[in-house]
Design a protein around this motif. Sequence first.
Motif, PDB file in Angstrom:
ATOM      1  N   GLU A   1       0.843  -1.193   0.000  1.00 15.79           N
ATOM      2  CA  GLU A   1       0.000   0.000   0.000  1.00 15.79           C
ATOM      3  C   GLU A   1       0.878   1.242   0.000  1.00 15.79           C
ATOM      4  O   GLU A   1       1.829   1.340   0.782  1.00 15.79           O
ATOM      5  CB  GLU A   1      -0.900   0.011   1.238  1.00 15.79           C
ATOM      6  CG  GLU A   1      -1.695   1.296   1.414  1.00 15.79           C
ATOM      7  CD  GLU A   1      -2.109   1.546   2.857  1.00 15.79           C
ATOM      8  OE1 GLU A   1      -2.722   2.595   3.124  1.00 15.79           O
ATOM      9  OE2 GLU A   1      -1.804   0.700   3.733  1.00 15.79           O
ATOM     10  N   ALA A   2       0.575   2.180  -0.893  1.00 18.09           N
ATOM     11  CA  ALA A   2       1.269   3.461  -0.917  1.00 18.09           C
ATOM     12  C   ALA A   2       0.255   4.556  -0.625  1.00 18.09           C
ATOM     13  O   ALA A   2      -0.721   4.705  -1.357  1.00 18.09           O
ATOM     14  CB  ALA A   2       1.922   3.687  -2.278  1.00 18.09           C
TER      15      ALA A   2
ATOM     16  N   LYS B   1       2.553   8.417  -5.993  1.00 19.52           N
ATOM     17  CA  LYS B   1       1.940   7.085  -5.900  1.00 19.52           C
ATOM     18  C   LYS B   1       1.552   6.533  -7.285  1.00 19.52           C
ATOM     19  O   LYS B   1       1.880   5.408  -7.630  1.00 19.52           O
ATOM     20  CB  LYS B   1       0.695   7.134  -4.998  1.00 19.52           C
ATOM     21  CG  LYS B   1       0.910   7.742  -3.633  1.00 19.52           C
ATOM     22  CD  LYS B   1      -0.335   7.699  -2.784  1.00 19.52           C
ATOM     23  CE  LYS B   1      -1.516   8.437  -3.381  1.00 19.52           C
ATOM     24  NZ  LYS B   1      -1.301   9.911  -3.476  1.00 19.52           N
ATOM     25  N   THR B   2       0.834   7.357  -8.052  1.00 18.29           N
ATOM     26  CA  THR B   2       0.375   6.916  -9.369  1.00 18.29           C
ATOM     27  C   THR B   2       1.545   6.840 -10.344  1.00 18.29           C
ATOM     28  O   THR B   2       1.562   5.975 -11.229  1.00 18.29           O
ATOM     29  CB  THR B   2      -0.722   7.856  -9.903  1.00 18.29           C
ATOM     30  OG1 THR B   2      -1.831   7.830  -8.994  1.00 18.29           O
ATOM     31  CG2 THR B   2      -1.205   7.428 -11.277  1.00 18.29           C
TER      32      THR B   2
ATOM     33  N   ASP C   1      -5.816   1.706  -8.111  1.00 11.17           N
ATOM     34  CA  ASP C   1      -5.491   3.115  -7.880  1.00 11.17           C
ATOM     35  C   ASP C   1      -6.778   3.955  -7.955  1.00 11.17           C
ATOM     36  O   ASP C   1      -7.268   4.237  -9.025  1.00 11.17           O
ATOM     37  CB  ASP C   1      -4.492   3.573  -8.948  1.00 11.17           C
ATOM     38  CG  ASP C   1      -4.017   4.999  -8.750  1.00 11.17           C
ATOM     39  OD1 ASP C   1      -4.119   5.503  -7.610  1.00 11.17           O
ATOM     40  OD2 ASP C   1      -3.544   5.605  -9.726  1.00 11.17           O
ATOM     41  N   SER C   2      -7.377   4.328  -6.803  1.00 10.72           N
ATOM     42  CA  SER C   2      -6.980   3.957  -5.465  1.00 10.72           C
ATOM     43  C   SER C   2      -8.013   2.998  -4.874  1.00 10.72           C
ATOM     44  O   SER C   2      -9.131   2.916  -5.359  1.00 10.72           O
ATOM     45  CB  SER C   2      -6.877   5.212  -4.595  1.00 10.72           C
ATOM     46  OG  SER C   2      -8.150   5.670  -4.239  1.00 10.72           O
TER      47      SER C   2
ATOM     48  N   TYR D   1      -0.301  -3.885  -5.820  1.00 14.11           N
ATOM     49  CA  TYR D   1       0.111  -2.527  -5.458  1.00 14.11           C
ATOM     50  C   TYR D   1      -1.130  -1.654  -5.445  1.00 14.11           C
ATOM     51  O   TYR D   1      -1.792  -1.498  -6.467  1.00 14.11           O
ATOM     52  CB  TYR D   1       1.135  -1.984  -6.465  1.00 14.11           C
ATOM     53  CG  TYR D   1       1.495  -0.525  -6.239  1.00 14.11           C
ATOM     54  CD1 TYR D   1       2.377  -0.150  -5.239  1.00 14.11           C
ATOM     55  CD2 TYR D   1       0.941   0.476  -7.041  1.00 14.11           C
ATOM     56  CE1 TYR D   1       2.701   1.187  -5.027  1.00 14.11           C
ATOM     57  CE2 TYR D   1       1.255   1.814  -6.842  1.00 14.11           C
ATOM     58  CZ  TYR D   1       2.143   2.165  -5.838  1.00 14.11           C
ATOM     59  OH  TYR D   1       2.457   3.494  -5.631  1.00 14.11           O
TER      60      TYR D   1
ATOM     61  N   THR E   1      -2.907   2.096  -4.130  1.00 11.84           N
ATOM     62  CA  THR E   1      -2.690   3.430  -3.573  1.00 11.84           C
ATOM     63  C   THR E   1      -3.832   3.762  -2.625  1.00 11.84           C
ATOM     64  O   THR E   1      -4.924   3.208  -2.723  1.00 11.84           O
ATOM     65  CB  THR E   1      -2.604   4.490  -4.680  1.00 11.84           C
ATOM     66  OG1 THR E   1      -3.881   4.607  -5.330  1.00 11.84           O
ATOM     67  CG2 THR E   1      -1.541   4.125  -5.700  1.00 11.84           C
ATOM     68  N   ASN E   2      -3.559   4.652  -1.714  1.00  8.34           N
ATOM     69  CA  ASN E   2      -4.558   5.039  -0.722  1.00  8.34           C
ATOM     70  C   ASN E   2      -4.481   6.536  -0.488  1.00  8.34           C
ATOM     71  O   ASN E   2      -3.426   7.157  -0.652  1.00  8.34           O
ATOM     72  CB  ASN E   2      -4.326   4.279   0.587  1.00  8.34           C
ATOM     73  CG  ASN E   2      -5.454   4.453   1.584  1.00  8.34           C
ATOM     74  OD1 ASN E   2      -6.553   4.905   1.242  1.00  8.34           O
ATOM     75  ND2 ASN E   2      -5.198   4.114   2.841  1.00  8.34           N
TER      76      ASN E   2
END
Length: 335
Positions: A129-130, A138-139, A227-228, A269, A271-272
Amino acid sequence: MLAFKAEEQSQLQLVEREEVDDEEDLFEAIDKLTAHGINAGDVKKLQDAGIYTCNGLMMHTKKNLTGIKGLSEAKVDKICEAVEKIVNFGYITGSDVLLKRKSVVRITTGSQALDELLGGGIETLAITEAFGEFRSGKTQLAHTLCVTTQLPINMRGGNGKVAYIDTEGTFRPDRIIPIAERFGMDPGAVLDNIIYARAYTYEHQYNLLLGLAAKMAEEPFRLLIVDSVIALFRVDFTGRGELADRQQKLAQMLSRLIKIAEEFNVAVYMTNQVIADPGGGVFISDPKKPAGGHVLAHAATIRLMFRKGKGEQRVCKVFDAPNLPEAEAISFLCV
């Protein structure tokens, strides 16, 4: 793009995709049930429900299986007995676990500093998680991973395809082209090896995950990007009255993600977003914490915190990981 050492960049060249070795033995196709007395029609019902491997079947409760149209409780019991003869889901030794961990592939992020922080790159069999504010990288990392995942194993890639679920509309194929050229790869071939879906509701997002099993059982995928993960939940559920329901649905989604990671040996992977943290402390000028609460925190294997640095520099910090040192920050470029 993420910074990469010049000498390493010069060594990159266009390579043909290698034949995938027999690591597919990690999962057993659901078709094998027919050899254990299960009707082909019942196997087809399982496939229609998004179950394509025996490993994946064992990750469902009997309650879920009996909910599949045409499968009675007696049939489900018989199917489960047959699966247990094919796949061992009981106790194994620590040595066996260590052997299984050797199948983990670490996919380079394109940044030597970031790879060193992560112990080699983004891991398969795990959720990474990023989280961070907008424009924190992140993206951009997701776009870079779309390319590096397709590099051969000996070039620290994953030698596999990529599935990309976009909930915010930020995927840009034109950004993939210069990244692919930087790594000496054919941009057209790279884009052809990425399957993309735009999700508009949390239900749509979950259904897209269910449909991935069929593709991953047939083709060599190595990375799933979401994402996300939280954006649509924050839209579709409002107020404290719906918070419990939201967290339960989010937990089901995250459970599905880790099952995909372990069933097909892929890296996940996701994103948050971040939210304000009033209790973050008086010594932090603008305290923020990742959205999703404890449900998301417990589901992610590795949690990375991204923030902006000077100019185009971005800083990544290991927020939580079972095998990496905590609170170690590094910087990388995001051009």
